[in-house]
Each structure stands twice: as structure tokens, then as C-alpha cells.
Design a protein around this motif. Structure first.
Motif, PDB file in Angstrom:
ATOM      1  N   VAL A   1       0.861  -1.178   0.000  1.00  0.00           N
ATOM      2  CA  VAL A   1       0.000   0.000   0.000  1.00  0.00           C
ATOM      3  C   VAL A   1       0.900   1.232   0.000  1.00  0.00           C
ATOM      4  CG1 VAL A   1      -1.887   1.227   1.134  1.00  0.00           C
ATOM      5  CG2 VAL A   1      -1.711  -1.266   1.365  1.00  0.00           C
TER       6      VAL A   1
ATOM      7  N   GLN B   1      -1.837  -7.690  -3.863  1.00  0.00           N
ATOM      8  CA  GLN B   1      -2.480  -6.428  -4.194  1.00  0.00           C
ATOM      9  C   GLN B   1      -1.442  -5.314  -4.083  1.00  0.00           C
ATOM     10  OE1 GLN B   1      -5.910  -5.616  -1.718  1.00  0.00           O
ATOM     11  NE2 GLN B   1      -6.411  -7.775  -1.523  1.00  0.00           N
TER      12      GLN B   1
ATOM     13  N   VAL C   1      -1.883  -1.410  -3.857  1.00  0.00           N
ATOM     14  CA  VAL C   1      -2.915  -0.380  -3.730  1.00  0.00           C
ATOM     15  C   VAL C   1      -2.250   0.984  -3.685  1.00  0.00           C
ATOM     16  CG1 VAL C   1      -4.827   0.476  -2.336  1.00  0.00           C
ATOM     17  CG2 VAL C   1      -4.363  -1.989  -2.443  1.00  0.00           C
TER      18      VAL C   1
END
Length: 344
Positions: free
Chosen positions: A164, A323, A325
Motif C-alpha cells: 500500500v 495487491q 494499492v
């Protein structure tokens, strides 16, 4: 019921007082309420409060192989960005009844390596790391042992780790667009060394080149400064004293911003008369500094919350896919950008 605190009180005692099974109390303590009535939950909670029962955390962690503790390794705790993220992680983990151990690596791979080993020895349930990038073997070891791992702020190529971070390209593009719309064509970026694996610095310089081309602006290589903090003032002085100096400067982070402001104080330069200024990171003094400083705010709380959310999901086995992000920045327009009628 008579309130009775006892260090020897067991889960069976709680179950007996609440008139439920031991397994029901266990489910309650582990937050598994799906098939439990509100009346039962309230009764167990009341017994726990009245008796002062506290589960044996060590025994419980050995049984379920969880310690309800995570490790957070920060690259540089001096950054306002980092401290805000840590606060958000702690808040999110507190809601989940998970404890947080924070370690400051000072961007030192050896310190980071020692912290990873120490936290593994403490059997933390997972890691949130601002990685230095030089301990790939340790990151791989965590993955091999199925210890959940989340990176914040930095991407390590070739490692499929949930990450992230800020949308650094958007942040830089926002600043360059503001400068361009104000009539500036000679724009500089000042940041700390763009070393390997320090994603924000690498992406912000790359994004600067892309945005300058996007807005049809000629880029000067001497208008890109990536130097250690103790050289920033000297480099800015040289750049501003040279031929055709920039009329607008983008500070790569809060620490760089402070060095630029100190350079202005020492050289007698004034913002925005001598050059317009935007900083990535919304510092606490931005609104009270004269003139007030235009900044690109990182969503630090959201980054911390998302990082904690992803890690807790991995610990619970709810996600396995990688992921990356990217969180959107926010422009906070103030007074440090001067509109040019025509370029000097």
C-alpha cells in the motif's frame, strides 16, 4: 453475582457461571459470534466483568498458534508521514484486539534484519514493513514460513507482497500541473537520493520527467536534485544562483521542504517572489508559515488503515492474492505559488 477476582479462575468456571458450555466461552473470546444469541453474549460478558476473568494469553497463543501481536518496522520514524501511519495502524489493530510492536530501522538494512529476526522470535502473527530492500532473503523467508507480510510506501520488484502506497505519479503530476497553469516553465524537483527500492523517490523523479513532457515543458537536468539532507541547502543555493534558475520548486518530502526553507532564510530568498514552492507532505506548520505553503497531502491515515486491514485479512486467511494499492493524494492550495504573467 458476587464480584470475585481470581488469578486461578478458568474458562470452565466462566462457562459454569454463565450456564453455557466451555466451547461457547472459547468462541466468544475468539470473536466468533455468528451462531451465538445476544443474550448469551451479554451473559458471558457480564460474568467476565464481574469475576475479573482474564484468559491465559500465553497458553491460548500456544494452542491456537496466534499471539495477537504484529510487528511494524518503519524506515524512518522522523517522518510525519510515518508517525501518522503508525497511529492509524495502532488504531485499526486496537479495534481488532491486536497489539503492535513498532521498530525504527533508520533505513539501515542491518537494523531491519535484526528487527525481523527479533520479531520472528517473538512469534508475531504478521509484519508491516517499510522495506529497505536489502533484505530480500528475509522477506522471502517470511513468505516461505507463511508469516503474513505487507509492505507500505515501497515496492520490492519480483516479490509478490501486498503493498500500500501513495500514487506518487499523481502527486507529482498534480504539482507540475499547478505550476504550469500558473505560467511556470522552469520547474525543479528536490528530493533525497533516489536509491534502489526507495519507491517514492524513484517514482517522483520518474513522474516529474513524465509530467514535464505531458505539459510541454522543457526539463533541465540540473533542475533535478537528489542529494542527502545535509547537502540540500548547498545544492539549492547553487541551482538558484546559476543561469536561468527555476521559478518553481517541488520539494519531495517534509524533510526536504525544511532544508529548502532554511536555505531561503540563509540566502535571503523569499517565497513566492523568488520562486514558487509546493511540497509533498502536508506539514503541521504549512498553514502558519508566511506565506502559507501549498502542499500535496498524502492520505497517511488511509494508508495505515488499509495496510492494517490487508495484514489482518491475511492473518485470518481471507486473502492470498497480491495487491498493490495506490492511494490518491490531495492538493491543499495556499499562498506559496505565484502566478507568472510571462516567463522571465
Amino acid at each position: 453475582m458476587t464480584k470475585k477476582h481470581s488469578s486461578h479462575l478458568t474458562m470452565s468456571d466462566v462457562a459454569k457461571k454463565a450456564n453455557v458450555s466451555k466451547s461457547t466461552v472459547s468462541q466468544y473470546l475468539n470473536g466468533r459470534y455468528e451462531f451465538m444469541s445476544k443474550k448469551t453474549r451479554d451473559m458471558i460478558q457480564r460474568v467476565i466483568e464481574e469475576t475479573g476473568y482474564s484468559p491465559n494469553v500465553v497458553a491460548r497463543s500456544l494452542k491456537v498458534k496466534k499471539t495477537s501481536t504484529i510487528g511494524v518496522i518503519v524506515a524512518n520514524i522522523l517522518h510525519k508521514f510515518s508517525t501518522e501511519i503508525i497511529r492509524a495502524i495502532e488504531d485499526a489493530c486496537m479495534e481488532a484486539d491486536v497489539h503492535v510492536i513498532v521498530c525504527n530501522a533508520d533505513d539501515d538494512p542491518e537494523k531491519e534484519r535484526k528487527y525481523i529476526k527479533a520479531l520472528m522470535a517473538k512469534q508475531v502473527d504478521g509484519f508491516i514493513v517499510f522495506p529497505t530492500g536489502d533484505n530480500i532473503d528475509m522477506y522471502e523467508l517470511l513468505e516461505e514460513r507463511n508469516i503474513p507480510l505487507v509492505f507500505l510506501d515501497r515496492i520490492i520488484p519480483d516479490l509478490a507482497v501486498n503493498t500500500v502506497l501513495l500514487d506518487n505519479f499523481k502527486a507529482v503530476d498534480t504539482a507540475v500541473q499547478v505550476f504550469a497553469q500558473a505560467g511556470h516553465t522552469r520547474i525543479a524537483i528536490v528530493t533525497m537520493p533516489a536509491t534502489a527500492y526507495v519507491t517514492p523517490r524513484l517514482e517522483r523523479i520518474e513522474g516529474f520527467r513524465i509530467s514535464m513532457e505531458r505539459y510541454g515543458l522543457e526539463m533541465q537536468e540540473n533542475h533535478i536534485i537528489d542529494q542527502p539532507l545535509d547537502r540540500i541547502q548547498q545544492e539549492v543555493t547553487g541551482m538558484m544562483s546559476g543561469p536561468a534558475p527555476p521559478t518553481a520548486v517541488l520539494a519531495g518530502n517534509d524533510l526536504v521542504l525544511l532544508e529548502i526553507l532554511n536555505e531561503c532564510k540563509n540566502s535571503g530568498r523569499h517565497i513566492p517572489e523568488d520562486f514558487s514552492l509546493i511540497s509533498i507532505d502536508d506539514v503541521s506548520y504549512a498553514n502558519v508559515y508566511q506565506p502559507s505553503l501549498t502542499t500535496i497531502k498524502q492520505p497517511s491515515a488511509e494508508i495505515g488503515e488499509k495496510g492494517a486491514e490487508v495484514l489482518l485479512q491475511k492473518i485470518r486467511g481471507e486473502i492470498n492474492d497480491q495487491q498493490i494499492v495506490r492511494m490518491a493524494p490531495t492538493l491543499i492550495a495556499r499562498e506559496s505559488v505565484k502566478e507568472l504573467i510571462e516567463e522571465n
